[in-house]
Design a protein around this motif. Structure first.
Motif, PDB file in Angstrom:
ATOM      1  N   ALA A   1       0.841  -1.206   0.000  1.00 37.43           N
ATOM      2  CA  ALA A   1       0.000   0.000   0.000  1.00 37.43           C
ATOM      3  C   ALA A   1       0.875   1.253   0.000  1.00 37.43           C
ATOM      4  O   ALA A   1       0.527   2.265  -0.622  1.00 37.43           O
ATOM      5  N   PHE A   2       2.012   1.182   0.657  1.00 40.45           N
ATOM      6  CA  PHE A   2       2.922   2.316   0.750  1.00 40.45           C
ATOM      7  C   PHE A   2       3.386   2.803  -0.619  1.00 40.45           C
ATOM      8  O   PHE A   2       3.611   3.993  -0.843  1.00 40.45           O
ATOM      9  N   ILE A   3       3.510   1.871  -1.567  1.00 44.88           N
ATOM     10  CA  ILE A   3       3.986   2.251  -2.900  1.00 44.88           C
ATOM     11  C   ILE A   3       2.834   2.369  -3.906  1.00 44.88           C
ATOM     12  O   ILE A   3       3.044   2.386  -5.114  1.00 44.88           O
ATOM     13  N   GLY A   4       1.614   2.411  -3.387  1.00 43.78           N
ATOM     14  CA  GLY A   4       0.468   2.644  -4.256  1.00 43.78           C
ATOM     15  C   GLY A   4      -0.091   1.416  -4.937  1.00 43.78           C
ATOM     16  O   GLY A   4      -0.932   1.537  -5.832  1.00 43.78           O
ATOM     17  N   SER A   5       0.334   0.232  -4.510  1.00 43.51           N
ATOM     18  CA  SER A   5      -0.171  -0.996  -5.135  1.00 43.51           C
ATOM     19  C   SER A   5      -1.592  -1.286  -4.662  1.00 43.51           C
ATOM     20  O   SER A   5      -1.969  -0.965  -3.530  1.00 43.51           O
TER      21      SER A   5
END
Length: 450
Positions: free
Chosen positions: A375-379
């Motif tokens: 989630a941190f990298i926008g996945s």
């Protein structure tokens, strides 16, 4: 009557090898084992082990993109199939050598030959020798089958995938079970364009509906062209490619077609029928709770019995056989609450009953969410944690996890479920934070009853 051996084992897979070496090494029995192919069986040579190594290899494809989100500048790499395959085969050779040494170290006499049954105490070896034994244990496993589809002989099976000289640009995988889904994810991760046909409504039949739906969604999102209610009806050679006609009337060409539509027990030609050993319609050996056939001196374990076709189960059945026959401790095989994992991406780990098969009033505790790491990298990666809880006893009857490393999580959850833990036992357990698995012990409100 004097026999050559106390035990003759037919089949050198995980179950047969474990039974042979424990009977010989720990009870002093005189034991022999015959294997017509390679020691280690399906799991070590053409199943669990090479497949899991392929899973590991396929997961590195996302590394550079994911790492960039964390500030790393890692050049995008290229997967070298032949370099991997060379190392894979070397590892399988090493493991087979270990199996052979374990048998030799326990004092088991081995024969690299096919063994067939002559009578209740006699086996015939393809090398021409005849051997007798007080007890015979059949552990010959199973094999993948091809469906009755025109041109099916043009396809490959899971046995062949580890020996390809090159990966195809495009592959069609036919089937919706765990083998089909695992290889769809593996090959997609290795850069192959994967199309998957499944004739049913949803893949992974028999697993929890919520869990298999999320696996299907994630597979599609990661590039697998998954088509349900679709099957192959005709395969034709088209130059170096294979032209496939499907049930919807579509026609496509693929570099390879992999059928993962079923497996069958290895019983053909072993001589069971003439001895009065009962077989099921699919050829599986009929045994009782002690793995004993209708012929008292003949036993069978593992995939050849088509009970639970999992390597650890075959090993447990082998150990129960030794306890029953050579230790004087009749031990029925325990097939209740067996944890298992499907190594898709993400993995599916499961133990106990599904929501649909609970068989009694239950409460469902379930949550899906985006895990912190991606989630941190926008996945948009999503995971699932789910408990099926008895209303009457509050016991956790089933646990289902869809997440990276779900197989590792379900092993530990399986202990609690096997012990009969209640939902309140889970609630009293302090969460490990921040982890995905903490959701298993922090879900306080049921989402529905069933």
């Amino acid at each position: 009557m004097t026999f050559d051996y106390d035990l003759f084992v037919i089949g050198g897979g995980s179950g047969g090898v474990r039974a042979a070496r424990v009977a010989a090494g720990e009870t002093g029995a005189k034991v022999a084992l015959a294997e017509e192919d390679r020691y280690g069986g399906t799991c070590v040579i053409r199943g669990c082990v090479p497949k899991k190594l392929m899973v590991f290899a396929s997961e590195f494809g996302r590394l550079s993109a994911d790492a960039a989100g964390y500030g790393w500048d890692i050049p995008e790499g290229r997967f070298d199939w032949m370099a991997f395959r060379t190392r894979l085969h070397a590892e399988l050779d090493r493991l087979e050598g270990i199996y052979r040494r374990l048998l030799a170290g326990a004092g088991v006499e081995t024969f690299d030959a096919r063994a067939t049954l002559v009578d209740a105490h006699t086996v015939q070896l393809s090398s021409g020798e005849t051997k007798t034994a007080k007890h015979i244990l059949v552990a010959t496993g199973g094999h993948p089958t091809l469906p009755e589809v025109e041109g099916a002989e043009l396809a490959i099976t899971s046995n062949d995938i580890f020996h390809l000289d090159a990966l195809p640009e495009r592959i069609l995988i036919v089937g919706g079970g765990f083998i089909a889904c695992e290889f769809a994810c593996i090959l997609s991760g290795m850069g192959v364009q994967v199309t998957q046909f499944y004739r049913g409504e949803q893949i992974l039949r028999g697993f929890d509906d919520e869990a298999r739906t999320l696996v299907a969604e994630e597979m599609r999102r990661k590039g697998v062209d998954l088509r349900v209610n679709t099957n192959a009806v005709k395969l034709e050679q088209d130059g170096d490619a294979i032209r496939v006609t499907d049930t919807e009337g579509g026609v496509q060409t693929f570099g390879k077609v992999l059928f993962a539509t079923g497996r069958a027990p290895n019983t053909r030609g072993l001589g069971f029928e003439a001895l009065g050993v009962a077989l099921k319609a699919n050829g599986a050996v009929v045994v009782d709770e002690y793995s004993q056939t209708a012929v008292p001196s003949i036993y069978a374990i593992g995939d050849v019995t088509d009970r639970w076709n999992l390597t650890p189960v075959a090993i447990r059945e082998g150990m129960a056989f030794v306890d029953t026959v050579f230790r004087g401790k009749p031990t029925p095989v325990d097939h209740e609450l067996i944890p298992s994992a499907v190594f898709t991406q993400p993995e599916l780990g499961t133990v106990g009953v599904t929501e649909a098969a609970a068989g009694e009033p239950v409460e469902i505790y379930s949550t899906t969410f985006r895990p912190m790491q991606t989630a941190f990298i926008g996945s948009e990666d999503r995971v699932l944690m789910k408990l099926v809880v008895s209303k009457a006893t509050r016991r956790v009857l089933g646990c289902h996890i869809v997440a990276p490393n779900a197989g590792e999580m379900i092993q530990l959850a399986g202990i609690a479920v096997k012990m009969g833990a209640t939902k309140e036992d889970f609630d009293r357990t302090v969460a490990v934070h921040p982890t995905m698995s903490e959701e298993i012990v922090t879900m306080r409100t049921s989402v529905r009853s069933a």
